[in-house]
Design a protein around this motif. Structure first.
Motif, PDB file in Angstrom:
ATOM      1  N   VAL A   1      -7.909  -1.680  -5.858  1.00 23.39           N
ATOM      2  CA  VAL A   1      -6.938  -2.470  -5.087  1.00 23.39           C
ATOM      3  C   VAL A   1      -6.932  -1.998  -3.637  1.00 23.39           C
ATOM      4  O   VAL A   1      -6.915  -2.810  -2.693  1.00 23.39           O
ATOM      5  CB  VAL A   1      -5.531  -2.354  -5.698  1.00 23.39           C
ATOM      6  CG1 VAL A   1      -4.547  -3.234  -4.937  1.00 23.39           C
ATOM      7  CG2 VAL A   1      -5.553  -2.730  -7.179  1.00 23.39           C
ATOM      8  N   ILE A   2      -6.952  -0.691  -3.440  1.00 21.60           N
ATOM      9  CA  ILE A   2      -6.969  -0.128  -2.084  1.00 21.60           C
ATOM     10  C   ILE A   2      -8.217  -0.596  -1.338  1.00 21.60           C
ATOM     11  O   ILE A   2      -8.149  -0.978  -0.158  1.00 21.60           O
ATOM     12  CB  ILE A   2      -6.925   1.407  -2.145  1.00 21.60           C
ATOM     13  CG1 ILE A   2      -5.554   1.874  -2.652  1.00 21.60           C
ATOM     14  CG2 ILE A   2      -7.221   2.020  -0.783  1.00 21.60           C
ATOM     15  CD1 ILE A   2      -5.474   3.359  -2.931  1.00 21.60           C
TER      16      ILE A   2
ATOM     17  N   ALA B   1      -7.934   8.494  -2.116  1.00 20.81           N
ATOM     18  CA  ALA B   1      -7.406   7.192  -1.715  1.00 20.81           C
ATOM     19  C   ALA B   1      -7.599   6.918  -0.220  1.00 20.81           C
ATOM     20  O   ALA B   1      -8.050   5.829   0.163  1.00 20.81           O
ATOM     21  CB  ALA B   1      -5.933   7.071  -2.102  1.00 20.81           C
TER      22      ALA B   1
ATOM     23  N   THR C   1      -6.329   1.893  -9.202  1.00 15.58           N
ATOM     24  CA  THR C   1      -5.636   1.706  -7.932  1.00 15.58           C
ATOM     25  C   THR C   1      -6.607   1.725  -6.763  1.00 15.58           C
ATOM     26  O   THR C   1      -6.414   1.021  -5.762  1.00 15.58           O
ATOM     27  CB  THR C   1      -4.573   2.809  -7.738  1.00 15.58           C
ATOM     28  OG1 THR C   1      -3.655   2.779  -8.828  1.00 15.58           O
ATOM     29  CG2 THR C   1      -3.818   2.619  -6.428  1.00 15.58           C
TER      30      THR C   1
ATOM     31  N   SER D   1       0.814  -1.218   0.000  1.00 12.51           N
ATOM     32  CA  SER D   1       0.000   0.000   0.000  1.00 12.51           C
ATOM     33  C   SER D   1       0.849   1.269   0.000  1.00 12.51           C
ATOM     34  O   SER D   1       0.534   2.233  -0.704  1.00 12.51           O
ATOM     35  CB  SER D   1      -0.958   0.001   1.193  1.00 12.51           C
ATOM     36  OG  SER D   1      -0.258   0.103   2.420  1.00 12.51           O
TER      37      SER D   1
ATOM     38  N   ARG E   1       3.433   1.032  -3.456  1.00 12.35           N
ATOM     39  CA  ARG E   1       2.904   0.861  -4.809  1.00 12.35           C
ATOM     40  C   ARG E   1       1.526   1.460  -5.043  1.00 12.35           C
ATOM     41  O   ARG E   1       1.075   1.533  -6.181  1.00 12.35           O
ATOM     42  CB  ARG E   1       2.866  -0.634  -5.156  1.00 12.35           C
ATOM     43  CG  ARG E   1       4.240  -1.283  -5.227  1.00 12.35           C
ATOM     44  CD  ARG E   1       5.086  -0.743  -6.368  1.00 12.35           C
ATOM     45  NE  ARG E   1       4.495  -0.968  -7.655  1.00 12.35           N
ATOM     46  CZ  ARG E   1       4.658  -2.074  -8.374  1.00 12.35           C
ATOM     47  NH1 ARG E   1       5.413  -3.050  -7.902  1.00 12.35           N
ATOM     48  NH2 ARG E   1       4.086  -2.212  -9.547  1.00 12.35           N
ATOM     49  N   LEU E   2       0.835   1.863  -3.982  1.00 10.53           N
ATOM     50  CA  LEU E   2      -0.539   2.346  -4.157  1.00 10.53           C
ATOM     51  C   LEU E   2      -0.693   3.825  -3.851  1.00 10.53           C
ATOM     52  O   LEU E   2      -1.795   4.303  -3.582  1.00 10.53           O
ATOM     53  CB  LEU E   2      -1.500   1.529  -3.287  1.00 10.53           C
ATOM     54  CG  LEU E   2      -1.539   0.023  -3.558  1.00 10.53           C
ATOM     55  CD1 LEU E   2      -2.557  -0.654  -2.657  1.00 10.53           C
ATOM     56  CD2 LEU E   2      -1.845  -0.276  -5.022  1.00 10.53           C
TER      57      LEU E   2
ATOM     58  N   ARG F   1      -4.706  -3.120 -12.253  1.00 11.65           N
ATOM     59  CA  ARG F   1      -3.351  -2.583 -12.294  1.00 11.65           C
ATOM     60  C   ARG F   1      -3.271  -1.398 -11.333  1.00 11.65           C
ATOM     61  O   ARG F   1      -4.203  -0.591 -11.269  1.00 11.65           O
ATOM     62  CB  ARG F   1      -2.984  -2.124 -13.713  1.00 11.65           C
ATOM     63  CG  ARG F   1      -2.943  -3.245 -14.741  1.00 11.65           C
ATOM     64  CD  ARG F   1      -2.581  -2.708 -16.121  1.00 11.65           C
ATOM     65  NE  ARG F   1      -2.573  -3.754 -17.117  1.00 11.65           N
ATOM     66  CZ  ARG F   1      -1.545  -4.549 -17.358  1.00 11.65           C
ATOM     67  NH1 ARG F   1      -0.430  -4.391 -16.663  1.00 11.65           N
ATOM     68  NH2 ARG F   1      -1.604  -5.477 -18.284  1.00 11.65           N
ATOM     69  N   PRO F   2      -2.165  -1.290 -10.602  1.00  6.71           N
ATOM     70  CA  PRO F   2      -2.029  -0.169  -9.665  1.00  6.71           C
ATOM     71  C   PRO F   2      -1.703   1.133 -10.387  1.00  6.71           C
ATOM     72  O   PRO F   2      -0.675   1.757 -10.158  1.00  6.71           O
ATOM     73  CB  PRO F   2      -0.871  -0.626  -8.769  1.00  6.71           C
ATOM     74  CG  PRO F   2      -0.035  -1.491  -9.655  1.00  6.71           C
ATOM     75  CD  PRO F   2      -1.009  -2.201 -10.567  1.00  6.71           C
ATOM     76  N   GLU F   3      -2.610   1.514 -11.280  1.00 10.33           N
ATOM     77  CA  GLU F   3      -2.413   2.717 -12.085  1.00 10.33           C
ATOM     78  C   GLU F   3      -3.724   3.497 -12.145  1.00 10.33           C
ATOM     79  O   GLU F   3      -4.799   2.912 -12.318  1.00 10.33           O
ATOM     80  CB  GLU F   3      -1.978   2.359 -13.513  1.00 10.33           C
ATOM     81  CG  GLU F   3      -0.695   1.534 -13.584  1.00 10.33           C
ATOM     82  CD  GLU F   3      -0.427   1.022 -14.983  1.00 10.33           C
ATOM     83  OE1 GLU F   3      -1.285   1.274 -15.863  1.00 10.33           O
ATOM     84  OE2 GLU F   3       0.605   0.385 -15.187  1.00 10.33           O
TER      85      GLU F   3
ATOM     86  N   LEU G   1      -4.521  -8.895  -9.805  1.00 16.52           N
ATOM     87  CA  LEU G   1      -3.282  -8.189 -10.125  1.00 16.52           C
ATOM     88  C   LEU G   1      -2.399  -9.027 -11.047  1.00 16.52           C
ATOM     89  O   LEU G   1      -1.806  -8.509 -11.996  1.00 16.52           O
ATOM     90  CB  LEU G   1      -2.520  -7.859  -8.840  1.00 16.52           C
ATOM     91  CG  LEU G   1      -3.118  -6.760  -7.954  1.00 16.52           C
ATOM     92  CD1 LEU G   1      -2.406  -6.723  -6.605  1.00 16.52           C
ATOM     93  CD2 LEU G   1      -3.010  -5.404  -8.637  1.00 16.52           C
TER      94      LEU G   1
END
Length: 239
Positions: free
Chosen positions: A126-127, A63, A123, A30, A33-34, A117-119, A111
């Motif tokens: 994913v969070i 976020a 993102t 986190s 990368r996030l 994707r963490p983009e 992932l």
């Protein structure tokens, strides 16, 4: 508050230290990368939001809000599981940690396959997934009431380790658990940072595997030798 451990104390302590290591892995994901957001430690997100009031052009806003919302939902689920299964703590803990492991495994799969994707805005998904898993973990461990083994937040652990030590107030229990918690978190974070140089999905998958092992411990490890589970169910708060 007395501990309520449905398995032998050594099994429980070892499992929760493994959980702490897994938290270090997730924290590495986190933070590194996030987009510098916390999924397990909500104090950091509240601080970030406070900063954003003054420095909105530089500090993350959406976020932390997503992380906190998902965390609350995960914690709510953890509380509901404890209510439904309070008379069967082995099943309660096994189901809670198995659910967390499944959430982490799904995240790792998405992932790994490129579905997530963490983009950009993706993102946030994913969070949200990691935040919900962390909320479930925090609620479950808190209701379990294991002393000095919160698995996520070490502020009180380090405070107790120093303030209650022989050089401080001298009122604390032996420091082994607290030292173990700090080391487990440190090693998990360091391992996560190292593995992230190779794979993102692999770090989340490793966390999922470790949490799954913890679920197995609480569901199937030997019961305490001195007695069956003490009390009818999980206490209302950690010690």
């Amino acid at each position: 508050m007395a501990e309520v451990l449905p398995v032998g104390r050594r099994w429980a302590v070892g499992a929760l230290l493994v959980m702490t290591f897994a938290t270090g892995l997730v924290d590495a994901v986190s933070i590194l990368r996030l987009g510098h957001v916390f999924v397990a430690n909500m104090t950091g997100n509240v601080v970030f939001l406070g900063f954003s009031v003054v420095r909105s052009d530089r500090m993350p806003v959406l976020a932390p809000i997503v992380a906190m919302t998902a965390f609350v939902l995960g914690a709510f689920l953890g509380g509901q599981l404890s209510r439904l299964l309070r008379d069967r703590p082995r099943r309660w803990l096994g189901c809670a940690f198995a659910g967390q492991a499944a959430g982490l495994a799904v995240t790792a799969t998405l992932l790994g396959t490129g579905a997530l994707r963490p983009e950009g805005r993706v993102t946030l998904a994913v969070i949200a997934l990691l935040g919900a898993c962390s909320g479930l973990q925090n609620a479950t461990v808190r209701l379990l009431g294991a002393r000095d083994l919160t698995t996520t937040v070490l502020t009180q652990t380090i405070t107790g380790l120093t303030a209650e030590s022989a050089l401080g107030a001298g009122t604390g229990a032996p420091p082994h658990r607290r030292i173990g918690s700090v080391l487990a978190m440190f090693l998990g974070a360091a391992s996560g940072a190292l593995l992230l140089q190779v794979t993102l999905a692999g770090v989340v998958a490793l966390a999922a595997a470790l949490v799954a092992a913890v679920a197995w411990v609480f569901a199937g490890a030997p019961r305490p030798a001195d007695a069956a589970v003490r009390g009818a169910g999980p206490p209302g708060a950690a010690a």
